[in-house]
Design an enzyme around this catalytic site. Structure first.
Site, PDB file in Angstrom:
ATOM      1  N   LYS A  43     -20.431 -14.924 -19.700  1.00 17.69           N
ATOM      2  CA  LYS A  43     -19.392 -15.952 -19.611  1.00 17.69           C
ATOM      3  C   LYS A  43     -18.615 -15.728 -18.308  1.00 17.69           C
ATOM      4  O   LYS A  43     -19.036 -16.167 -17.256  1.00 17.69           O
ATOM      5  CB  LYS A  43     -18.452 -15.877 -20.829  1.00 17.69           C
ATOM      6  CG  LYS A  43     -19.052 -16.462 -22.091  1.00 17.69           C
ATOM      7  CD  LYS A  43     -19.843 -15.471 -22.832  1.00 17.69           C
ATOM      8  CE  LYS A  43     -20.273 -15.925 -24.200  1.00 17.69           C
ATOM      9  NZ  LYS A  43     -21.178 -14.961 -24.820  1.00 17.69           N
ATOM     10  N   ALA A 103     -14.719 -11.823 -23.227  1.00 21.03           N
ATOM     11  CA  ALA A 103     -15.754 -12.718 -22.683  1.00 21.03           C
ATOM     12  C   ALA A 103     -15.183 -13.789 -21.733  1.00 21.03           C
ATOM     13  O   ALA A 103     -15.777 -14.091 -20.715  1.00 21.03           O
ATOM     14  CB  ALA A 103     -16.510 -13.375 -23.835  1.00 21.03           C
ATOM     15  N   TYR A 163     -32.922   5.038 -12.151  1.00 18.75           N
ATOM     16  CA  TYR A 163     -32.663   5.162 -13.587  1.00 18.75           C
ATOM     17  C   TYR A 163     -31.246   5.663 -13.857  1.00 18.75           C
ATOM     18  O   TYR A 163     -30.558   5.171 -14.733  1.00 18.75           O
ATOM     19  CB  TYR A 163     -33.693   6.124 -14.213  1.00 18.75           C
ATOM     20  CG  TYR A 163     -33.674   6.126 -15.715  1.00 18.75           C
ATOM     21  CD1 TYR A 163     -34.535   5.296 -16.437  1.00 18.75           C
ATOM     22  CD2 TYR A 163     -32.774   6.921 -16.429  1.00 18.75           C
ATOM     23  CE1 TYR A 163     -34.501   5.269 -17.817  1.00 18.75           C
ATOM     24  CE2 TYR A 163     -32.736   6.893 -17.812  1.00 18.75           C
ATOM     25  CZ  TYR A 163     -33.599   6.074 -18.507  1.00 18.75           C
ATOM     26  OH  TYR A 163     -33.561   6.050 -19.873  1.00 18.75           O
ATOM     27  N   PHE A 183     -15.531 -13.766 -33.214  1.00 19.97           N
ATOM     28  CA  PHE A 183     -16.782 -14.495 -32.963  1.00 19.97           C
ATOM     29  C   PHE A 183     -17.822 -14.054 -33.998  1.00 19.97           C
ATOM     30  O   PHE A 183     -17.717 -12.966 -34.562  1.00 19.97           O
ATOM     31  CB  PHE A 183     -17.262 -14.214 -31.531  1.00 19.97           C
ATOM     32  CG  PHE A 183     -18.493 -15.004 -31.180  1.00 19.97           C
ATOM     33  CD1 PHE A 183     -18.440 -16.385 -31.106  1.00 19.97           C
ATOM     34  CD2 PHE A 183     -19.703 -14.379 -30.950  1.00 19.97           C
ATOM     35  CE1 PHE A 183     -19.580 -17.126 -30.815  1.00 19.97           C
ATOM     36  CE2 PHE A 183     -20.849 -15.116 -30.646  1.00 19.97           C
ATOM     37  CZ  PHE A 183     -20.781 -16.483 -30.579  1.00 19.97           C
ATOM     38  N   ASP A 184     -18.833 -14.894 -34.254  1.00 27.18           N
ATOM     39  CA  ASP A 184     -19.753 -14.589 -35.368  1.00 27.18           C
ATOM     40  C   ASP A 184     -20.543 -13.282 -35.201  1.00 27.18           C
ATOM     41  O   ASP A 184     -20.707 -12.535 -36.155  1.00 27.18           O
ATOM     42  CB  ASP A 184     -20.679 -15.773 -35.696  1.00 27.18           C
ATOM     43  CG  ASP A 184     -21.487 -16.251 -34.520  1.00 27.18           C
ATOM     44  OD1 ASP A 184     -21.163 -15.875 -33.381  1.00 27.18           O
ATOM     45  OD2 ASP A 184     -22.442 -17.011 -34.722  1.00 27.18           O
ATOM     46  N   HIS A 229     -26.972 -19.989 -38.506  1.00 24.55           N
ATOM     47  CA  HIS A 229     -27.023 -21.234 -37.748  1.00 24.55           C
ATOM     48  C   HIS A 229     -28.119 -21.277 -36.697  1.00 24.55           C
ATOM     49  O   HIS A 229     -28.434 -22.326 -36.188  1.00 24.55           O
ATOM     50  CB  HIS A 229     -25.656 -21.620 -37.173  1.00 24.55           C
ATOM     51  CG  HIS A 229     -25.176 -20.815 -36.023  1.00 24.55           C
ATOM     52  ND1 HIS A 229     -25.089 -19.460 -36.043  1.00 24.55           N
ATOM     53  CD2 HIS A 229     -24.734 -21.192 -34.813  1.00 24.55           C
ATOM     54  CE1 HIS A 229     -24.612 -19.035 -34.889  1.00 24.55           C
ATOM     55  NE2 HIS A 229     -24.397 -20.063 -34.124  1.00 24.55           N
ATOM     56  N   ASP A 253     -11.876  -8.608 -26.914  1.00 26.62           N
ATOM     57  CA  ASP A 253     -13.168  -9.235 -26.674  1.00 26.62           C
ATOM     58  C   ASP A 253     -12.902 -10.120 -25.459  1.00 26.62           C
ATOM     59  O   ASP A 253     -12.293 -11.185 -25.571  1.00 26.62           O
ATOM     60  CB  ASP A 253     -13.600 -10.043 -27.891  1.00 26.62           C
ATOM     61  CG  ASP A 253     -14.892 -10.816 -27.652  1.00 26.62           C
ATOM     62  OD1 ASP A 253     -15.250 -11.018 -26.478  1.00 26.62           O
ATOM     63  OD2 ASP A 253     -15.520 -11.241 -28.630  1.00 26.62           O
TER      64      ASP A 253
HETATM   65  N1  F0G Z   1     -17.588 -12.661 -28.079  1.00 22.23           N
HETATM   66  C1  F0G Z   1     -17.364 -13.965 -27.859  1.00 22.23           C
HETATM   67  C2  F0G Z   1     -15.967 -14.490 -27.863  1.00 22.23           C
HETATM   68  C3  F0G Z   1     -18.446 -14.818 -27.618  1.00 22.23           C
HETATM   69  O1  F0G Z   1     -18.214 -16.113 -27.411  1.00 22.23           O
HETATM   70  C4  F0G Z   1     -19.759 -14.276 -27.606  1.00 22.23           C
HETATM   71  C5  F0G Z   1     -20.907 -15.129 -27.358  1.00 22.23           C
HETATM   72  C6  F0G Z   1     -19.935 -12.898 -27.835  1.00 22.23           C
HETATM   73  C7  F0G Z   1     -18.812 -12.116 -28.064  1.00 22.23           C
HETATM   74  C8  F0G Z   1     -21.278 -12.255 -27.831  1.00 22.23           C
HETATM   75  O2  F0G Z   1     -21.755 -12.147 -26.537  1.00 22.23           O
HETATM   76  O3  F0G Z   1     -23.780 -13.613 -26.474  1.00 22.23           O
HETATM   77  O4  F0G Z   1     -23.373 -11.883 -24.730  1.00 22.23           O
HETATM   78  O5  F0G Z   1     -24.012 -11.210 -27.009  1.00 22.23           O
HETATM   79  N2  F0G Z   1     -20.855 -16.372 -27.383  1.00 22.23           N
HETATM   80  C9  F0G Z   1     -21.923 -17.278 -27.076  1.00 22.23           C
HETATM   81  C10 F0G Z   1     -21.467 -18.674 -27.354  1.00 22.23           C
HETATM   82  C11 F0G Z   1     -23.253 -16.941 -27.654  1.00 22.23           C
HETATM   83  O6  F0G Z   1     -22.310 -19.590 -27.262  1.00 22.23           O
HETATM   84  O7  F0G Z   1     -20.292 -18.903 -27.630  1.00 22.23           O
HETATM   85  P1  F0G Z   1     -23.322 -12.231 -26.162  1.00 22.23           P
END
Ligand code: F0G
Length: 461
Positions: free
Chosen positions: A260, A219, A74, A126-127, A453, A217
């Site tokens: 990613k 990713a 843990y 990102f959204d 979406h 960010d």
């Molecule tokens: N930031 C970016 C640039 C992303 O593309 C994503 C996720 C996230 C943050 C959030 O990360 O999914 O691990 O919670 N993008 C995916 C996509 C969902 O299909 O582009 P997450």
């Protein structure tokens, strides 16, 4: 013009997963039942799944082997220490908070960093990032360069922030109302476009001049580093780990979706430099994610993540990865498909307003194209456009995004070029048979609240 470079593929298949194509009538029935929203399909309905590159990559034998070493304690597990050490080695952050995925990192970080009515300027957030900023009662402001808002023009770093826009935002709202500056590398919402080292440096200088934190960010950080190596003067002879190090040397913290560029099915983290920030992040991490040495990840996940960070910064892997996506884009262009140029790191984006020139812009041409590609060939992709951007939180009006895109997202190490040739053929058929013929698009049948979406449904007009 097709690239002539020779692609060296740094893996071969050892285990395969069967996939199959449903008959046409069945696909028609299922896409209608899903309300023309491909998120609502079962994966078994899909033949080639280009919905996302998130968590869909193939793990390596080394990652699988390492997962057997997972320490599931843990607190203070050996696997956490392994991951922390690797994050430090790759990105230079001494402190790591594991979380279950990228948006969880956003939630924890914003809980600490955003005060009511503060602003987060950045490059096309990102959204989930934008929504997390808004839930914390902040506002995201897009300061992407104008070249990043069109599908044309071969500008090499379309993910860049316009420093002049950023300056204006800081001047207008005052530095004390800016929570932090966010750079998304590569910029997903802008078409998987990279940010140059020079731009990172310029944004850092502006942030420092106003005492503001700079957050990445991260990713798709490794893909961004490869573009810098390929396109930015002075970086050709630098190794990817060196470029990654320099990129992160300008950041105070990062949020990371490890699904990613750490090539794992699930995982993420916050990396940071400041011990005080690390202390403040611990409480929300514990409340939302789990103890701050596992944060929603298993020991096995943390082992695979650490190994994934090593593999993703291998230049041969990146040359193959970026090369495969680019070749796919070039193939589509050779058929006359209008795509965002230059091709980004993780996906090819089709400009749906140009693909269906006679469909009115407010009738969701990109959503329509996604549905058509599924109907034609069982291919699943995703709209990044009018439906995704949603409504303005203040006025409630539909936001009209500069581009209405259909994203064909390529999972890492999963599909061969033959799979992608099949997809290209499906797209060509839709273009030739229906491109200029279709005159009406879709409207909402049910508009989901908030992030719409995933679950909204549509009908033909
Ligand atoms: N930031 C970016 C640039 C992303 O593309 C994503 C996720 C996230 C943050 C959030 O990360 O999914 O691990 O919670 N993008 C995916 C996509 C969902 O299909 O582009 P997450």
């Amino acid at each position: 013009m097709r690239s002539r470079e020779r692609l060296v593929i740094p893996f071969r298949s050892k285990v395969v997963e069967p996939i199959s194509l449903l008959p046409r009538e069945e696909r028609q029935r299922r896409v209608e039942a899903a309300g023309f929203n491909l998120f609502r399909l079962a994966s078994a309905d899909v033949y080639i799944d280009l919905l996302t590159d998130s968590g869909t990559g193939a793990i390596s034998v080394y990652q699988l082997g390492r997962s057997m070493m997972g320490d599931e304690s843990y607190a203070g597990s050996r696997s956490f220490e392994e991951m922390r050490r690797q994050v430090q080695e790759t990105m230079g952050f001494p402190f790591t908070i594991p979380v279950h995925q990228g948006r969880a990192a956003e939630q924890v970080l914003n809980y600490v960093m955003i005060r009511r009515n503060s602003f987060v300027p950045g490059n096309a957030h990102f959204d989930t990032t934008k929504a997390h900023i808004e839930i914390a009662e902040g506002r995201a402001i897009d300061c992407t360069i104008d070249a990043g808002r069109t599908s044309e023009g071969n500008y090499p770093f379309k993910g860049n922030i316009a420093v002049s826009k950023l300056e204006r935002v800081i001047e207008r709202y005052g530095a004390r109302h800016i929570a932090y500056i966010l750079l998304t590398i590569t910029c997903n919402s802008g078409g998987g476009q990279p940010v140059s080292m020079q731009n990172i440096r310029d944004v850092r200088a502006l942030a420092s001049a106003h005492g503001l934190p700079l957050v990445f960010d991260a990713a798709r950080f490794a893909e961004n580093a490869y573009f810098i190596k390929e396109r930015e003067p002075g970086y050709k002879d630098k190794s990817i780990p060196e470029i990654v190090h320099e990129m992160f040397s300008y950041a105070d913290a990062c949020t990371m979706s490890a699904k990613k560029d750490a090539i794992v099915p699930m995982g993420g983290f916050i990396g940071c430099r400041d011990p005080e920030l690390y202390e403040r992040l611990k409480t929300p991490a514990i409340l939302f994610e789990g103890f701050f040495t596992y944060g929603g990840m298993s020991g096995a996940d943390m082992e695979m993540l650490a190994q994934g960070l090593r593999e993703v910064t291998d230049v041969t892997y990146l040359a193959y990865r970026i090369g495969q996506v680019r070749r796919f884009g070039e193939l589509l262009q050779s058929f006359g498909v209008p795509i965002v140029e230059p091709v980004g790191g993780h996906a090819v984006f089709i400009d749906a307003r140009k693909f269906f020139p006679n469909v009115p812009e407010d009738e969701f041409p990109a959503q329509l194209l996604c549905a058509e590609l599924y109907r034609e060939g069982g291919v699943r992709c995703v709209e990044v456009g009018s439906c995704l951007v949603g409504r303005d939180p203040d006025s409630g009006e539909n936001i009209r995004p500069p581009l209405d895109l259909c994203r064909l997202t390529i999972p890492r190490r999963v599909y061969t070029f033959e799979h992608l040739e099949y997809v290209a053929d499906v797209i060509r058929t839709v273009l030739e048979e229906r491109g200029t013929k279709l005159k009406r698009g879709l409207c909402f049948d049910h508009e989901a609240e908030g992030i719409r979406h995933f679950s909204s449904t549509f009908r033909y007009l």
